[in-house]
Design an enzyme around this catalytic site. Sequence first.
Site, PDB file in Angstrom:
ATOM      1  CD  GLU A 261       2.301  -6.409  -0.997  1.00 41.08           C
ATOM      2  OE1 GLU A 261       2.573  -5.459  -0.293  1.00 41.08           O
ATOM      3  OE2 GLU A 261       2.223  -7.632  -0.584  1.00 41.08           O
ATOM      4  CG  HIS A 281       1.361  -5.990   3.145  1.00 42.44           C
ATOM      5  ND1 HIS A 281       2.369  -6.370   2.574  1.00 42.44           N
ATOM      6  CD2 HIS A 281       1.609  -6.507   4.335  1.00 42.44           C
ATOM      7  CE1 HIS A 281       3.277  -6.650   3.334  1.00 42.44           C
ATOM      8  NE2 HIS A 281       2.769  -6.693   4.698  1.00 42.44           N
ATOM      9  CB  ILE A 282      -4.593  -4.558   6.203  1.00 44.01           C
ATOM     10  CG1 ILE A 282      -5.442  -5.238   5.413  1.00 44.01           C
ATOM     11  CG2 ILE A 282      -4.312  -3.332   5.484  1.00 44.01           C
ATOM     12  CD1 ILE A 282      -5.898  -6.541   6.233  1.00 44.01           C
TER      13      ILE A 282
HETATM   14  O1  LIG Z   1       6.492  -6.959   8.150  1.00 43.84           O
HETATM   15  C1  LIG Z   1       5.588  -6.638   8.790  1.00 43.84           C
HETATM   16  O2  LIG Z   1       5.709  -6.351   9.909  1.00 43.84           O
HETATM   17  C2  LIG Z   1       4.167  -6.610   8.170  1.00 43.84           C
HETATM   18  O3  LIG Z   1       4.225  -7.228   6.747  1.00 43.84           O
HETATM   19  C3  LIG Z   1       3.502  -5.318   8.278  1.00 43.84           C
HETATM   20  O4  LIG Z   1       4.268  -4.523   7.712  1.00 43.84           O
HETATM   21  P1  LIG Z   1       3.825  -2.803   7.665  1.00 43.84           P
HETATM   22  O5  LIG Z   1       3.043  -2.713   8.864  1.00 43.84           O
HETATM   23  O6  LIG Z   1       4.888  -2.241   7.164  1.00 43.84           O
HETATM   24  O7  LIG Z   1       2.685  -2.934   6.562  1.00 43.84           O
END
Ligand SMILES: O=C(O)[C@H](O)COP(=O)(O)O
Length: 309
Positions: A261, A281-282
């Site tokens: 990523e 990754h959201i």
């Molecule tokens: O591990 C997590 O809680 C999720 O992948 C989201 O992580 P992030 O908010 O750091 O993107």
Amino acid sequence: MTDIVITEFMDEAAVAMLSARYSVHHDPDLFGKPDELAKLVADVPALIVRNQTQVRGDVLAAAKKLKVVGRLGVGLDNIDMETCDARGIKVFPATGANSLSVVEYVIGSAMMLLRGAYFANAAMVAGEFPKTKLIGREIAGKRLGLVGFGAIARDTAAHGRLLGMTVAAYDPYVPADHPAWASAERLELDAVLSTSDVISIHLPLTPETKGLIGKDAFARMKPDAILINAARGGIMDEAALVGALKAGKLGGAAIDVFAEEPLRGAGKLFADVPNLILTPHIAGNTVESNGRVSGLVAERVMAALEGRA
Ligand SMILES: O=C(O)[C@H](O)COP(=O)(O)O
């Protein structure tokens, strides 16, 4: 002297709460500047990160006075936990605070992909009216298969059941007599994969889970199954997913997490793949979860700095 370095985005109200009591350096892009980060953390007792910051190697070695790491999320694969443990550095994840956002991402994606009605803009703009081509499926009555049955998977199960789904799950670490199994049928991985209409992955990335959903796993899935991965990249083989979708051996997929990523060169792999939703990754990031996650981590970091945790 700086007390707290924050390397990624964090809710402004929580940053303001920290800044009222401590000297805070907040740079939402700092995760991409590891050399600068290593310099900045030299004397700080607290570091707050999301998942893009690698808390290991030179950064940890430079952070000689580090007492606490606040993690604005749940997964800990970007943090060298062994070194933190050995050095007595406390690591506080935001357990539970982004769960609802992930659940809504999983259920929303499943409904969108089952219905299959939302990829027709180009045809409609061109004057087509593809009414009979877009007869999709309801989520009610479908079987939800969860790979991993921790807290977020259990919340997903509860939401799926409210929508009329039946639920099965695979998790060898949740004992058979655990009360959580009241809301899901306990099955082996192969059985979850081969009988589910919607498969959602809810595992951490570990040596054991790396590559778990590979070519063999895709071959077991129903040809119209929907796969959702909002857990971690690397658990699922991306080339195998693309192969299955292109061959029409999978109904659709929503993929939020990737082996690398951002995708960079690997992005080409996903070009023109049908019935595929890609997101950066959201799944756990919404306005609401950002508020909860940031508030919780700010409280826990302050408690640690003040000797209350
Ligand atoms: O591990 C997590 O809680 C999720 O992948 C989201 O992580 P992030 O908010 O750091 O993107």
